[in-house]
Design a protein around this motif. Structure first.
Motif, PDB file in Angstrom:
ATOM      1  N   LEU A  24       0.833  -1.206   0.000  1.00  0.00           N
ATOM      2  CA  LEU A  24       0.000   0.000   0.000  1.00  0.00           C
ATOM      3  C   LEU A  24       0.864   1.250   0.000  1.00  0.00           C
ATOM      4  O   LEU A  24       0.592   2.225  -0.687  1.00  0.00           O
ATOM      5  CB  LEU A  24      -0.878   0.020   1.246  1.00  0.00           C
TER       6      LEU A  24
ATOM      7  N   GLY B  22       2.164   2.106  -3.220  1.00  0.00           N
ATOM      8  CA  GLY B  22       1.153   2.682  -4.100  1.00  0.00           C
ATOM      9  C   GLY B  22       1.067   4.188  -3.997  1.00  0.00           C
ATOM     10  O   GLY B  22       0.395   4.837  -4.782  1.00  0.00           O
TER      11      GLY B  22
ATOM     12  N   GLU C 106       3.198   5.062  -7.116  1.00  0.00           N
ATOM     13  CA  GLU C 106       2.815   4.420  -8.372  1.00  0.00           C
ATOM     14  C   GLU C 106       1.302   4.364  -8.429  1.00  0.00           C
ATOM     15  O   GLU C 106       0.652   4.128  -7.425  1.00  0.00           O
ATOM     16  CB  GLU C 106       3.365   2.986  -8.427  1.00  0.00           C
TER      17      GLU C 106
ATOM     18  N   ARG D 146      -2.145   2.895  -8.606  1.00  0.00           N
ATOM     19  CA  ARG D 146      -2.578   1.558  -8.226  1.00  0.00           C
ATOM     20  C   ARG D 146      -3.415   0.939  -9.326  1.00  0.00           C
ATOM     21  O   ARG D 146      -4.488   1.430  -9.646  1.00  0.00           O
ATOM     22  CB  ARG D 146      -3.386   1.609  -6.936  1.00  0.00           C
ATOM     23  N   GLY D 147      -2.926  -0.122  -9.916  1.00  0.00           N
ATOM     24  CA  GLY D 147      -3.659  -0.746 -11.004  1.00  0.00           C
ATOM     25  C   GLY D 147      -4.089  -2.148 -10.651  1.00  0.00           C
ATOM     26  O   GLY D 147      -4.297  -2.461  -9.484  1.00  0.00           O
ATOM     27  N   LEU D 148      -4.216  -2.988 -11.673  1.00  0.00           N
ATOM     28  CA  LEU D 148      -4.686  -4.349 -11.450  1.00  0.00           C
ATOM     29  C   LEU D 148      -3.532  -5.340 -11.411  1.00  0.00           C
ATOM     30  O   LEU D 148      -3.723  -6.537 -11.603  1.00  0.00           O
ATOM     31  CB  LEU D 148      -5.708  -4.738 -12.524  1.00  0.00           C
ATOM     32  N   ARG D 149      -2.323  -4.812 -11.178  1.00  0.00           N
ATOM     33  CA  ARG D 149      -1.205  -5.731 -10.983  1.00  0.00           C
ATOM     34  C   ARG D 149      -1.296  -6.341  -9.600  1.00  0.00           C
ATOM     35  O   ARG D 149      -1.952  -5.810  -8.709  1.00  0.00           O
ATOM     36  CB  ARG D 149       0.119  -4.973 -11.115  1.00  0.00           C
ATOM     37  N   LYS D 150      -0.588  -7.443  -9.419  1.00  0.00           N
ATOM     38  CA  LYS D 150      -0.578  -8.120  -8.143  1.00  0.00           C
ATOM     39  C   LYS D 150       0.027  -7.179  -7.092  1.00  0.00           C
ATOM     40  O   LYS D 150       1.089  -6.600  -7.314  1.00  0.00           O
ATOM     41  CB  LYS D 150       0.254  -9.387  -8.254  1.00  0.00           C
ATOM     42  N   GLY D 151      -0.640  -7.042  -5.944  1.00  0.00           N
ATOM     43  CA  GLY D 151      -0.156  -6.133  -4.917  1.00  0.00           C
ATOM     44  C   GLY D 151       1.171  -6.569  -4.330  1.00  0.00           C
ATOM     45  O   GLY D 151       2.088  -5.781  -4.169  1.00  0.00           O
TER      46      GLY D 151
ATOM     47  N   ARG E  91       8.515  -7.691  -5.332  1.00  0.00           N
ATOM     48  CA  ARG E  91       8.279  -6.726  -4.261  1.00  0.00           C
ATOM     49  C   ARG E  91       8.594  -7.331  -2.905  1.00  0.00           C
ATOM     50  O   ARG E  91       9.117  -6.664  -2.029  1.00  0.00           O
ATOM     51  CB  ARG E  91       6.820  -6.279  -4.286  1.00  0.00           C
TER      52      ARG E  91
END
Lengths: 339, 264
Positions: B105, B108, B111, B113-118, B123
């Motif tokens: 979070l 984010g 960047e 926040r899109g639909l990529r894996k959190g 990461r």
């Protein structure tokens, strides 16, 4: 009786999609959204009026979901931009949707028995394949054909659909946007300090939730063979019951586990209901009372169960301690004092 | 870097409870400045931080970051380059999410926040590295729910989340006040570590005069919404707690009986 249980399983699976939507608002966003009672019917109304006018059932169902999305977003805007309390925003949208649904349908009830629906279309395809015979084989072999459903079509097809929706929700809640959505319900102040627009998350979250609910409604009218404006009354309670029963029975250790629990909870709720309705002294009008009892039970029983177990534990420890005390200091000292 | 000009904020204007929280305050922070802010309760310290971070908008005045006017930019847009740690250890983290999800979070913040894996494996590695470069012992517990951590651990995580993306400005609002002395010192050390590591421009509110003197390169004292005393690096090195007390007394021209107790 057997047919009733399979019927409960089938409708339970369809309602599970609605329950997943309720889970998203109720648990993830911490927003008790009453729009559900209206948006469930909106999904069914849009889908059925489109099908009556010749749209393909697939597109009609999607359109129903889209209408639900919009309804949810409006509730979100009422709450975030209009600063209306969540419950009130939901209730306002719910009663507004009652009239809107009647407008969409043009009359309180639309029969779909002669229309081509997802279920009639799917069934034709299904019957061209011998899957039912394979699945029936074990029942025949065991000689319990009476316990088999007349067809596995709805269970399998809706089952696959529900798993799809569950997986979709699991995936979404683990994306960057999904994490931000979860954090909005968990600690809004913090997400704001991490440059997330909480208002936007609430609006979109409510939209997705009500899209799920509306798709569930669109499927139910096709399954039932009619759309009725009163179909959604008490739907939020059914959704909450599914979430609460599911979490109570099947656990909530992770997102994937909880969504599975919610799906199973929706089915369990339908099964309990259908068993209760089989009882002789219960009439169909008792449905709401039974629902209230089920939800109360699901809320209260786990708490009492835990209290009872803790007490047993306590009593056991006390007994051991008094025993040692008795040996050391004699009976009089060790006796428990009561009022 | 950060520029505040003639900031004014009045609460409950036009009622008997009217309170001027910030009264024509001006302050400039240069790149890499670490300013400690002291003052008694109600001096306007927290209001000042809230105005810089965009939780509150000022009635008058101008706020500029890197020569950009941000006076009325909403909080969530401003926090791209403003990191914050609150006094309450519970406020800076999401309790029902894991450590790695909380860090994702924080990432984010800069960047979209899109639909990529959190929490991707790449990461995860990054989080592990970042956490192990500080003495917080959280790097092996990435999957732990944050709600299960102690207050000190949560505050350490909040601090690392606030600084992870190297914000232009770091705001610390009495972030060690709710912790026991040992934990508070631990967090203080991490703060010094992370601020010097990234040369962060920092504004830290504190009630602890020792802390205010030992940390940072500038010090300001606030009272009734105004800056009543200002010390730069050289002056600050010479200051003692006693001096601060005297300054406060001088500026206010009244006895310190009550404030002495408040300020330790």
């Amino acid at each position: 009786m057997i047919n009733a249980l399979y019927g409960a399983l089938e409708s339970g699976l369809i309602y599970a999609i609605m329950a997943l939507g309720v889970y998203l608002t109720f648990r993830i966003l911490d927003f008790p959204d009453l729009t559900v009672d209206g948006s469930f019917v909106t999904g069914g109304a849009v889908a059925s009026i489109l099908m009556v006018n010749g749209t393909s059932p697939f597109l009609a169902t999607l359109a129903g979901g889209g209408a639900g999305f919009i309804a949810g977003c409006i509730t979100g805007v009422l709450h975030t931009k209009g600063k209306i309390n969540p419950l009130l925003a939901g209730i306002l949208m719910m009663i507004a949707l009652w009239s809107i649904n009647l407008r969409i349908m043009g009359r309180p009830n639309i029969p779909l028995l002669n229309e081509s629906t997802l279920f009639t279309q799917g069934k034709e395809f299904w019957q061209s394949m011998p899957v039912d015979q394979w699945l029936m084989a074990p029942f025949n072999w065991l000689g319990i054909t009476a316990f088999a459903p007349s067809t596995f079509f709805v269970i399998i097809s809706v089952g696959v659909l529900v798993i799809l929706f569950k997986k979709l929700l699991d995936w979404f809640l683990h994306t960057e946007a999904g994490l931000a959505l979860r954090a909005t319900g968990d600690n809004a102040r913090m997400v704001k300090s991490l440059s997330a627009n909480t208002n936007q998350h609430i609006i979109i979250g409510l939209g997705i939730s009500n899209a799920f609910v509306a798709i569930s409604g669109a499927l139910i009218v096709q399954y039932n063979g009619f759309a009725d404006v009163g179909l959604g009354i008490g739907m939020i309670i059914v959704g909450l019951a599914s979430v609460i029963i599911g979490e109570g029975l099947f656990g909530k250790s992770s997102i994937a586990r909880t969504t599975l629990a919610v799906v199973l909870g929706a089915i369990a709720y339908r099964l309990i209901l259908s068993v209760a309705l089989q009882l002789e002294f219960v009439s169909a009008s008792d449905l709401k009372l039974i629902t209230a009892l089920i939800v109360t039970g699901a809320l209260v029983v786990p708490t009492w169960w835990k209290q009872w177990r803790d007490k047993q534990e306590r009593v056991k420890k006390q007994k051991e301690l008094t025993k040692t005390l008795e040996q050391e200091r004699g009976k009089d000292v060790a006796a428990a004092s009561t009022d | 870097m950060l520029q505040l000009q003639q900031i004014e904020k009045v609460f409950y204007e036009g009622t008997p409870d009217e309170k001027t929280a910030i009264n024509g305050l001006s302050l400039t922070l240069e790149e890499g400045d670490f300013v400690t802010v002291i003052g008694s309760n109600g001096a306007g310290k927290s209001t000042l931080l809230n105005i810089i971070s965009g939780v509150l908008f000022p009635d008058q005045g101008l706020i500029a970051v890197d020569d950009k006017n941000v006076t009325f930019l909403p909080e969530h847009k401003r926090s791209n380059w403003i990191g914050r740690v609150f006094q309450d250890p519970m406020a800076g983290t999401a309790p029902n999410m894991s450590i790695e999800e909380n860090l994702a979070l924080a990432l984010g913040r800069v960047e979209r926040r899109g639909l990529r894996k959190g929490v991707s494996s790449k990461r995860k590695k990054q989080f592990k590295e970042w956490l192990s470069s500080f003495n917080v012992k959280l790097e092996d517990r990435l999957n732990t729910r944050v709600g299960l951590l102690s207050g000190g651990e949560r505050q350490a995580l909040s601090l690392l989340m606030a600084t992870f993306t190297e914000p232009r400005i770091l705001l610390l609002d009495e972030h060690t006040a709710a912790l026991d002395p040992a934990r508070a010192e631990h967090i203080t050390n991490i703060t010094n570590d992370v601020v010097s590591k990234h040369n962060l421009t920092t504004l830290m509110v504190t009630h602890d005069m020792e802390q205010a003197l030992s940390m940072g390169n500038r010090l300001i004292m606030m009272d009734d919404g105004e800056i009543i005393f200002h010390a730069n690096k050289e002056e600050k090195d010479q200051l003692t707690v006693e001096d601060l007390m005297n300054e406060f007394q001088k500026a206010k021209g009244k006895t310190m009986a009550n404030d002495k107790a408040l300020l330790k």
